[in-house]
Enzyme design. Structure first.
Site, short mmCIF file in Angstrom:
data_model
loop_
_atom_site.label_atom_id
_atom_site.label_comp_id
_atom_site.label_asym_id
_atom_site.label_seq_id
_atom_site.Cartn_x
_atom_site.Cartn_y
_atom_site.Cartn_z
N ASP A 159 0.84 -1.20 0.00
CA ASP A 159 0.00 0.00 0.00
C ASP A 159 0.88 1.25 0.00
O ASP A 159 1.79 1.36 0.81
CB ASP A 159 -0.88 -0.02 1.26
CG ASP A 159 -2.08 0.87 1.13
OD1 ASP A 159 -2.18 1.60 0.12
OD2 ASP A 159 -2.95 0.84 2.02
N HIS A 232 -9.27 -1.10 -8.07
CA HIS A 232 -9.11 0.02 -7.13
C HIS A 232 -8.17 1.10 -7.67
O HIS A 232 -8.43 2.29 -7.50
CB HIS A 232 -8.61 -0.50 -5.77
CG HIS A 232 -8.32 0.60 -4.81
ND1 HIS A 232 -9.25 1.57 -4.48
CD2 HIS A 232 -7.19 0.92 -4.10
CE1 HIS A 232 -8.72 2.42 -3.62
NE2 HIS A 232 -7.47 2.05 -3.37
C1 HEM Z 1 -9.64 1.41 2.91
C2 HEM Z 1 -9.32 0.51 2.06
C3 HEM Z 1 -8.21 0.72 1.06
C4 HEM Z 1 -7.22 -0.15 0.79
C5 HEM Z 1 -7.00 -1.52 1.42
C6 HEM Z 1 -6.40 0.47 -0.24
C7 HEM Z 1 -5.28 -0.12 -0.78
C8 HEM Z 1 -4.61 0.36 -1.90
C9 HEM Z 1 -3.57 -0.35 -2.61
C10 HEM Z 1 -3.06 -1.73 -2.23
C11 HEM Z 1 -3.19 0.42 -3.65
C12 HEM Z 1 -2.14 0.07 -4.72
C13 HEM Z 1 -0.77 0.51 -4.37
C14 HEM Z 1 -0.61 2.01 -4.23
O1 HEM Z 1 -0.45 2.72 -5.24
O2 HEM Z 1 -0.67 2.48 -3.11
C15 HEM Z 1 -3.95 1.64 -3.58
C16 HEM Z 1 -3.84 2.70 -4.45
C17 HEM Z 1 -4.53 3.86 -4.33
N1 HEM Z 1 -5.50 4.16 -3.42
FE1 HEM Z 1 -6.23 2.91 -2.01
N2 HEM Z 1 -6.92 1.70 -0.55
C18 HEM Z 1 -8.02 1.91 0.23
C19 HEM Z 1 -8.84 3.01 0.21
C20 HEM Z 1 -8.62 4.14 -0.54
C21 HEM Z 1 -9.39 5.34 -0.46
C22 HEM Z 1 -10.60 5.57 0.45
C23 HEM Z 1 -8.83 6.22 -1.36
C24 HEM Z 1 -9.22 7.64 -1.73
C25 HEM Z 1 -9.53 8.60 -0.93
C26 HEM Z 1 -7.70 5.55 -1.98
C27 HEM Z 1 -6.87 6.12 -2.92
C28 HEM Z 1 -5.91 5.45 -3.62
C29 HEM Z 1 -5.15 6.02 -4.71
C30 HEM Z 1 -5.27 7.44 -5.27
C31 HEM Z 1 -4.28 5.02 -5.19
C32 HEM Z 1 -3.26 5.14 -6.31
C33 HEM Z 1 -3.90 4.87 -7.65
C34 HEM Z 1 -2.85 4.96 -8.73
O3 HEM Z 1 -2.54 6.09 -9.14
O4 HEM Z 1 -2.32 3.93 -9.13
N3 HEM Z 1 -7.60 4.29 -1.44
N4 HEM Z 1 -4.82 1.58 -2.50
#
Ligand code: HEM
Length: 319
Positions: A159, A232
């Site tokens: 993450d 996601h």
């Molecule tokens: C709560 C459960 C969530 C989990 C388990 C989670 C997990 C992850 C994981 C594993 C990634 C891929 C690796 C990375 O680029 O960090 C990711 C990407 C991302 N997450 Fe989450 N996330 C969650 C919630 C959210 C929420 C609520 C938001 C927005 C407010 C968010 C915004 C993003 C963004 C912007 C990316 C990068 C997308 C990209 O440009 O590739 N996430 N998240």
């Protein structure tokens, strides 16, 4: 005046090993009583944190790992400072609604995000803060998070990969001269998710990878055509004028495995709240895969004042 990260609270690093998220709401007490107790608390906040950093410091001179962000919601601002101009983007989070899923808004006046390598320090910080706040507040939510293996989310994926690296992170996390009165502050969005881990763990790794948009072991991004349409890392992207926007994410897992209460505490810090809000709206609009096996338990926006603003609050300059 450009941003000066040394006056900001700990809003872009570090995620920490042991993490405490606390949301409090004010008791139904006379406003003057709330204002007085809050001002006393803010005066105590800096010496408490400084003292804990000294106590947590290592004998060989290594600095303490204690990092804290403390803030207040729009609702709290209206109670505490009814006559003072607010940070420009501070508002009540009203929830977001998509065709199939919604993210609810929940109550909250004060917020703490405390993390350190040593759980004892995290405990002591929250304990000392509560001495000054328990008479005037009730607990909305208290969650203990932890760093999982290799910084992975509890669903097994690394993450934070696409979040800004620490050398550039302050620019995305801290309010700039677009709001001079609140420069070096930050907009914190705190949202507690519970995952249906049985559902997720039964999915084959290949399907999980399509759902997140990355390979699980190597963390390499999949080609777009190999991702689910609501992966996601597709649904959470937010653009302005064709340019992808970023925020600082400091999510950690929490879990009580015996009861099956397991999830992610999402923590996002941003220079502009509208960016985080845009991501949330895109996630519900596109039915982000994460939503299909999760329940969202809390969600609220908090303003994290700069250290300078905290001092002004302690001096009574805002009332
Ligand atoms: C709560 C459960 C969530 C989990 C388990 C989670 C997990 C992850 C994981 C594993 C990634 C891929 C690796 C990375 O680029 O960090 C990711 C990407 C991302 N997450 Fe989450 N996330 C969650 C919630 C959210 C929420 C609520 C938001 C927005 C407010 C968010 C915004 C993003 C963004 C912007 C990316 C990068 C997308 C990209 O440009 O590739 N996430 N998240």
């Amino acid at each position: 005046m450009p941003i000066n990260p040394k006056y900001a609270q700990d809003v872009w690093k570090d995620i920490g090993e042991s993490v405490q998220f606390t949301v409090l709401k004010f008791k139904d007490l006379p406003v003057a009583e709330l204002q007085e107790a809050f001002t006393t608390f803010v005066g105590r906040y800096k010496p408490i944190v400084h003292s804990l950093r000294i106590r947590d410091g290592q004998p060989n001179g290594l600095p303490s790992s204690l990092k804290i962000a403390f803030g207040l919601s729009n609702h709290a601002w209206d109670i505490l400072y009814p006559n003072t101009a607010k940070p420009k983007e501070l508002e009540d989070f009203a929830g977001v609604q998509g065709p199939k899923y919604a993210m609810p808004a929940t109550e909250g006046d004060l917020f703490f995000h405390i993390r350190a390598n040593n759980q004892a320090v995290v405990y002591e910080a929250q304990e000392q803060f509560m001495r000054f706040l328990k008479e005037i507040t009730e607990v909305v939510d208290s969650t203990q998070g932890f760093r999982y293996f290799e910084g992975r989310a509890i669903i097994g994926f690394i993450d934070g990969t696409e979040a800004p690296e620490s050398y550039e992170a302050a620019d995305y996390a801290i309010i700039g001269d677009e709001d001079e009165d609140f420069i070096n502050g930050s907009y914190a969005f705190a949202q507690k998710w519970r995952h249906n881990m049985d559902f997720w763990n039964k999915m084959k790794t290949e399907h999980q990878e399509k759902a997140i948009g990355r390979e699980k072991f190597t963390d390499l991004e999949l080609e777009d055509e190999d991702k689910y349409h609501n992966a996601h890392n597709v649904a959470s992207q937010y653009e302005e004028n064709g340019e992808e926007q970023k925020i600082i994410r400091m999510n950690v897992p929490y879990s009580d495995p015996a009861s099956g209460n397991t999830g992610t505490y999402f923590m996002g810090y941003a220079r502009h709240w509208r960016v985080t809000k845009g991501m949330l709206q895109n996630m519900v609009d596109q039915s982000d895969y994460l939503l299909t096996f999760s329940e969202i338990l809390t969600g609220q926006l908090f303003f994290i004042p700069s250290r300078t603003t905290l001092e002004a609050m302690a001096d009574g300059a805002f009332s």
